[in-house]
Every structure is written in C-alpha cells, then in structure tokens.
Enzyme design. Structure first.
Site, PDB file in Angstrom:
ATOM      1  N   GLU A   1     -15.063  -0.869   2.921  1.00  0.00           N
ATOM      2  CA  GLU A   1     -15.412  -0.726   1.503  1.00  0.00           C
ATOM      3  C   GLU A   1     -15.858  -2.078   0.959  1.00  0.00           C
ATOM      4  OE1 GLU A   1     -13.650  -2.183  -1.076  1.00  0.00           O
ATOM      5  OE2 GLU A   1     -11.927  -2.980   0.024  1.00  0.00           O
ATOM      6  N   PHE A   2     -16.701  -2.006  -0.072  1.00  0.00           N
ATOM      7  CA  PHE A   2     -17.203  -3.223  -0.709  1.00  0.00           C
ATOM      8  C   PHE A   2     -17.075  -3.114  -2.225  1.00  0.00           C
ATOM      9  CE2 PHE A   2     -19.538  -2.556   3.254  1.00  0.00           C
ATOM     10  CZ  PHE A   2     -19.231  -3.725   3.935  1.00  0.00           C
TER      11      PHE A   2
ATOM     12  N   LYS B   1      -6.280 -13.280   0.304  1.00  0.00           N
ATOM     13  CA  LYS B   1      -5.579 -12.822   1.509  1.00  0.00           C
ATOM     14  C   LYS B   1      -6.555 -12.531   2.646  1.00  0.00           C
ATOM     15  CE  LYS B   1      -6.139  -8.042   1.258  1.00  0.00           C
ATOM     16  NZ  LYS B   1      -6.500  -7.100   2.346  1.00  0.00           N
TER      17      LYS B   1
ATOM     18  N   LYS C   1       3.125   7.710  -8.645  1.00  0.00           N
ATOM     19  CA  LYS C   1       1.678   7.504  -8.667  1.00  0.00           C
ATOM     20  C   LYS C   1       0.945   8.833  -8.486  1.00  0.00           C
ATOM     21  CE  LYS C   1       0.098   4.258  -6.005  1.00  0.00           C
ATOM     22  NZ  LYS C   1      -0.244   3.650  -4.703  1.00  0.00           N
TER      23      LYS C   1
ATOM     24  N   CYS D   1      -8.025  -9.406  -2.850  1.00  0.00           N
ATOM     25  CA  CYS D   1      -8.903  -9.374  -1.672  1.00  0.00           C
ATOM     26  C   CYS D   1      -9.240 -10.762  -1.140  1.00  0.00           C
ATOM     27  CB  CYS D   1     -10.181  -8.606  -2.006  1.00  0.00           C
ATOM     28  SG  CYS D   1      -9.941  -6.829  -2.221  1.00  0.00           S
TER      29      CYS D   1
ATOM     30  N   ASP E   1      -0.234  10.334  -0.675  1.00  0.00           N
ATOM     31  CA  ASP E   1       0.432   9.037  -0.826  1.00  0.00           C
ATOM     32  C   ASP E   1       1.933   9.284  -0.891  1.00  0.00           C
ATOM     33  OD1 ASP E   1       1.428   6.454  -2.112  1.00  0.00           O
ATOM     34  OD2 ASP E   1      -0.722   6.042  -2.033  1.00  0.00           O
TER      35      ASP E   1
END
Length: 435
Positions: free
Chosen positions: A144-145, A262, A31, A259, A26
């Site tokens: 992904e869920f 948007k 972070k 999620c 990243d």
C-alpha cells in the site's frame, strides 16, 4: 480483510465501493463494533462518508470471527508491523498470526494478498507456509502507498499498483488481482508486476527516499542557521530543477507518524541481517537529522523566551504528525510540546483532530479547542503542525490575544512578511531572523 485498523478499514470500505462483497475481520471487539455501527475509530477525511455508503450498500460487514472469512476468493492481510521494542527491526507477530489464522479457513484456488509493510523475504516465507498447509492456495504481495489525509483517494485512485507474484500460478494470481482492481486497472493506472522481494522493497525504498529528501533539506536548514542563509529560498531555488522538485523540501520539524520512522529503521535492520548493512548506513544519519530538529525547536523556543522556559506560557498549534490526521505516533509536534512542558513551560495545545489521542498520553498538558483559546495570554506561539486553519490565521486579530507577539514557525508554513507586518517577532528553523 484481515486487520481493520487504518489500512484495513479504508481498504475494506473502498473495495466495497468498487462493487465487491467484503468482510472485515479484527480481534479488537470495540473497533469492530464502531465500524459496524458506521463510526470511525480514527480521523481520515472522506472515510466516514465512504464507510456509511459501503455499509448501506450491504456489501460490507465487520466481524471478530475468522470463520466468516471462509469462502472469500481473495484475503487481504492489512495488519500492522510496528517497530520491536528496543530494536530497529519490524515486529511481524501480527502478520504471522493473521496468516496462520487464515490457513484454517483457506481453500485451494484462493489468494492471500499481503498489504502490510514487511522486511524483504517475509512474503517468500509466508508463501511456503501457505502452500504447505493449503496446497493450491496462493500468496501475492501488493504493498500500500496510502498518505494519511488522502487514504480514500489513494485507495480508489492510486498512482500505481504493484503486484509481487509467486513463481507458480503467477497468471492465476495476476488475474485475481486484476479482477479485484478492475475499475482501477481500466483507468490505465500504471502497474508493476514483479517478484516478492521487489514488491516488498518498493514501499520501504519509497519511504526511505522521502525520508532522505526531508532530512536533506533539514540538514541544509542547519547550515543555513550557521551561515545566515535562508532555507526557504534555497529550497525554492533548487526545487526549480525538475530532477529534484520542490515537494518534500519544506524544512522544519521533520517526519513522524506510524510509517517513515519505523520503516527506515526496519529497512536498516533487515539490510544488516542480509549482510548488506553498509548500503543503508546513510539512513542512520537521515534518522539522526530528523530527531535533531525536535531538539533544535525546543532550543529555539528557549532562546525566543529570553533564555528560560520556566513559568512561560506557550501556545502549541498542532499535535498530529501531519495535517488531516489524528495520528500522534512519533509526532514531532507532540514530542516538542511534551519537552517544553517537562522543561518548565506551561503548554496549552490545540489540534483540530488529535486532542483526544493526546489526552491519553499526556494528560498533564493543557488542551484548548481553538487556536485563539490556546494563545490567550501566551508568551510565544509555536506552529508545529501545518493545518490549514492555522496557516490562515489573521496575525492582526491573533496579536490581540497573546501576551507577547512571538511566533515560531516549525513548518515554514506562515507568510513571514504578513506576520512581521502585524508586529510579530517571527522565527523558523533555517530562516534568517531580524536582529
């Protein structure tokens, strides 16, 4: 793992737990430093322990150097796709940048796996880019869920796997994904193997369906308020039909987060680009219903507070968009709290996880560490995020703290009979109220 935000960090630690050697990449140095030190940059139940175990195993490390991704057989792209400023469409800059950066370290036979939620057609375009720049490299789409609050469970024990595979080298890509998810596949997790476009649409279609179900019951709440009917009893009755089901039929403030709002807007935007905008016009009303609930809650608070918010002390329980999360993106709870403050109320807000995030965006609101502290001397209490510790409050003891025993249940999460028996005036969206 390219991108170490909510999705990428959880996926990285989970893949390490499943036995893989994982490097998380990243550009956000603070972070990465936090994750490398075993500190979590967001609240997610179980993640801190999972991160510590994965780091201790030696199979997980984090870096800001894309060069460290070289040599990996599988590269997951887990970056965000926020809504474009001033538009409904998704901003794909981060996905495109991640793939372009990967090209510099990618080799033939390696697999790029998209997990980000993207508009249909994105995978095919990126696959062409990868194939042109690195012949023999492949791209798959594996949406992904994750549910915030259950992300670790949903990664390690998902309810399904979806593979969007290329026309060429599909078997090779399929085999690599099965190797990555060997433990999950061995558990006989349902798997859908399909094309890019279908895989991309699965996530947005699922979110659109959930958003529609939530807005449907909230539309019924509006009618219940107009007719004197009770939306909770209505939901219980129709929920017994197994074709409908009771889940996601709790009327209240509606959905928020990073999620659903948007994603349904990006879905509409993409449908318009494809000339199929009429297919998704209903989602505009889904969105409108959702936003009206916030306005209605502010109106209901004013009504309960004798017609004026000015000078009234209001305790707000909850700021995150849902319990077991510190996410305040498009949070209905925080939106209502901010509106109450702007319209003259003195708001004291508490949340078990999201207070620090709130302070950055709304420093003018007063914050409390506990529900009891927030409610001291309050003219009304609003439950806006249904954390367990709020649902389990003792209304008798709680009633000794407030100035006036008036509660507005923004999530239909409290036992109305118990609160009214303790002397509280109870109001909720779509519910009958005592005259």
């Amino acid at each position: 793992m390219i991108g170490c935000g909510y999705l990428g960090a959880v996926h990285a630690a989970s893949m390490a737990q499943l036995g893989h050697e994982v490097v998380g990449v990243d550009v956000d140095e603070p972070k990465i430093a936090m994750l490398a030190a075993g500190r979590t940059p967001f609240f997610e139940p179980g993640f801190e322990e999972l991160l510590a175990e994965s780091l201790a195993s030696g199979r997980l490390r984090f870096t800001t150097d894309f060069g460290d991704a070289a040599g990996a057989r599988v590269h997951f792209v887990c970056v965000g796709t926020p809504q474009k400023r001033g538009e409904y469409a998704a901003d794909l800059r981060y996905v495109e940048s991640a793939v372009e950066s990967l090209i510099g370290v990618l080799a033939a036979g390696e697999l790029v796996v998209g997990k980000s939620t993207v508009p249909v057609g994105t995978a095919a375009r990126l696959a062409e880019l990868v194939g042109d720049k690195v012949p023999g490299a492949m791209l798959a789409w594996n949406p992904e869920f994750l549910r915030e609050g259950f992300a670790v469970q949903d990664t390690v024990h998902p309810d399904r796997l979806v593979y969007g595979l290329p026309d060429e080298n599909a078997d090779t890509a399929h085999a690599l994904l099965d190797e990555v998810y060997a433990t999950i596949v061995a558990a006989e997790t349902p798997k859908v193997v399909t094309d890019y476009a279908t895989a991309e649409m699965v996530k947005t279609a699922a979110n659109s369906f959930l958003a529609t179900k939530i807005s449907f019951i909230n539309a019924m709440a509006e009618l219940c308020e107009a007719t004197g009917a009770d939306v909770k009893q209505l939901a219980d009755a129709i929920g017994h039909d197994d074709r409908i089901g009771r889940k996601f039929l709790n009327a209240g403030l509606g959905f928020g987060g990073g999620c659903l709002p948007k994603d349904i807007r990006a879905f509409m935007a993409r449908a318009g680009e494809l000339g199929a905008d009429q297919a998704l016009t209903f989602l505009r009303e889904v969105d409108n219903i959702n936003m009206r609930r916030r306005i209605r809650m502010v109106e209901l608070a004013r009504e309960v507070l004798d017609g004026s918010l000015l000078g009234k002390r209001v305790a707000v329980l909850g700021a995150a968009f849902k319990p077991e999360s510190d996410d305040i993106r498009d949070s209905p709870a925080l939106n209502v709290a901010a509106q109450l403050q702007l319209q003259g109320a003195t708001v004291v807000l508490t949340d078990p996880a999201a207070i620090e995030n709130c302070r950055k965006h709304w420093p003018q609101i007063d914050y409390a560490d506990t529900a009891e502290e927030a409610a001291r001397g309050a003219d009304a209490v609003l439950l806006l995020t249904e954390w367990r510790q709020f649902r389990e409050l003792d209304p008798v003891a709680f009633g000794k703290i407030v100035r006036q025993k008036r509660v507005l249940d923004g999530r239909n999460a409290l036992d109305r009979d118990v609160w009214e028996a303790a002397g509280w005036s109870y109001r909720a969206l779509g519910r009958r109220h005592a005259s």
